[in-house]
Design an enzyme around this catalytic site. Structure first.
Site, PDB file in Angstrom:
ATOM      1  N   ILE A   1      75.853  -2.992  90.838  1.00 54.53           N
ATOM      2  CA  ILE A   1      74.734  -2.326  91.499  1.00 54.53           C
ATOM      3  C   ILE A   1      74.130  -1.395  90.466  1.00 54.53           C
ATOM      4  CG2 ILE A   1      76.303  -0.576  92.452  1.00 54.53           C
ATOM      5  CD1 ILE A   1      74.430  -0.229  94.780  1.00 54.53           C
ATOM      6  N   SER A   2      72.815  -1.474  90.273  1.00 52.83           N
ATOM      7  CA  SER A   2      72.159  -0.747  89.183  1.00 52.83           C
ATOM      8  C   SER A   2      72.162   0.756  89.418  1.00 52.83           C
ATOM      9  CB  SER A   2      70.716  -1.236  89.024  1.00 52.83           C
ATOM     10  OG  SER A   2      70.682  -2.604  88.682  1.00 52.83           O
ATOM     11  N   LYS A   3      71.985   1.491  88.342  1.00 52.54           N
ATOM     12  CA  LYS A   3      71.881   2.951  88.418  1.00 52.54           C
ATOM     13  C   LYS A   3      70.676   3.344  89.271  1.00 52.54           C
ATOM     14  CE  LYS A   3      72.194   5.148  84.513  1.00 52.54           C
ATOM     15  NZ  LYS A   3      72.022   5.522  83.089  1.00 52.54           N
TER      16      LYS A   3
END
Length: 277
Positions: free
Chosen positions: A116-118
């Site tokens: 899950i991206s920043k």
């Protein structure tokens, strides 16, 4: 036979008499008797007056607001994007063992080699899309195609800013996980398929966003981008080292239709792959 003298009382005073006698050398003062059960009765009365607590811990709006304030200080200025980040509970989209890290500005594993991206990167990409001329005119992203559903978090954010989201995922376990995570998000259509092909049945799209990066932008994505639309995706940087964000606008004017490309900051995403698993 001798008579046993009566045993003295261990407690010569009754409970109601406790505390009524003055201390030696002290002035007489009225004191309430010490009643151990009084603490229990007081606690019960307080509990009866209180409502069930809400907004505690990771469920607290304040936790998300602190994340948003940090992102604002770091330069994310689109208030609509910030509001979407403040609305969607990120901890509900990660494994429980990682939930305490959910509101840190870090990517987290979601299984199957994916992340899950920043929040800062997600926010930046959505802000770039919201800054497109068409989105500014509409006030929203219109119909969105998301390449790489993952756990569903970004799709939930996009829904706050659009009319409809079509999100495609090539890994069946993640597609199934996202379907569970996005229960109740009725404006999101989840598709199990090859993201490199986009999703032609629902095209054209006003906005396209990708969560995986390849050597170049697939032609299918350009074909499915509506005139006036904008695409934001990671791509291999010139020279072949690392990745950068690429922004593509589909411009149509008197001279015809063309794609205008610009490169932005360095990023790090999982590689874009074809096929389904």
């Amino acid at each position: 036979m001798t008579q046993t003298p009566p045993r003295p009382k261990r407690f010569p005073l009754s409970l109601n008499q406790l505390g009524t006698a003055p201390r030696p050398g002290a002035a007489a003062e009225a004191r309430e008797p010490l009643k151990p059960q009084g603490h229990w009765q007081q606690a019960a009365a307080i509990k009866a007056r209180q409502s069930t607590p809400s907004g505690i811990g990771l469920d607290s709006v304040g936790v998300r607001q602190r994340m948003v304030q940090r992102l604002r200080r770091e330069g994310l200025s689109d208030e609509r994007v910030l509001q979407s980040l403040a609305t969607v509970p990120r901890h509900e989209f990660v494994d429980s063992a990682l939930a305490t890290q959910a509101y840190e500005d870090t990517s987290l594993p979601i299984g199957h080699g994916q992340t899950i991206s920043k929040p800062s990167v997600v926010g930046r990409m959505m802000a770039l899309m919201m800054d497109a001329p068409g989105a500014r005119q509409r006030g929203h992203l219109g119909k969105v195609l998301e390449i790489g559903t993952g756990c569903g978090y970004q799709a939930a954010l996009l829904m706050q800013l659009s009319k409809q989201v079509v999100s495609i995922e090539r890994l069946k376990p993640l597609h199934d996980k996202a379907r569970l995570n996005l229960t109740g998000y009725h404006q999101i259509r989840l598709v199990y398929g090859d993201g490199m092909l986009g999703h032609a049945p629902s095209a054209p799209y006003d906005s396209i966003i990708a969560a995986a990066g390849g050597d170049d932008i697939p032609q299918a994505w350009l074909d499915q981008l509506a005139p006036g639309g904008r695409l934001v995706a990671p791509m291999t940087a010139p020279g072949g080292r690392g990745q950068v964000l690429v922004l593509i606008d589909h411009v149509r004017d008197a001279s015809g239709s063309r794609f205008v490309r610009s490169l932005h900051e360095a990023v790090l995403f999982v590689p874009l792959k074809s096929g389904v698993m």
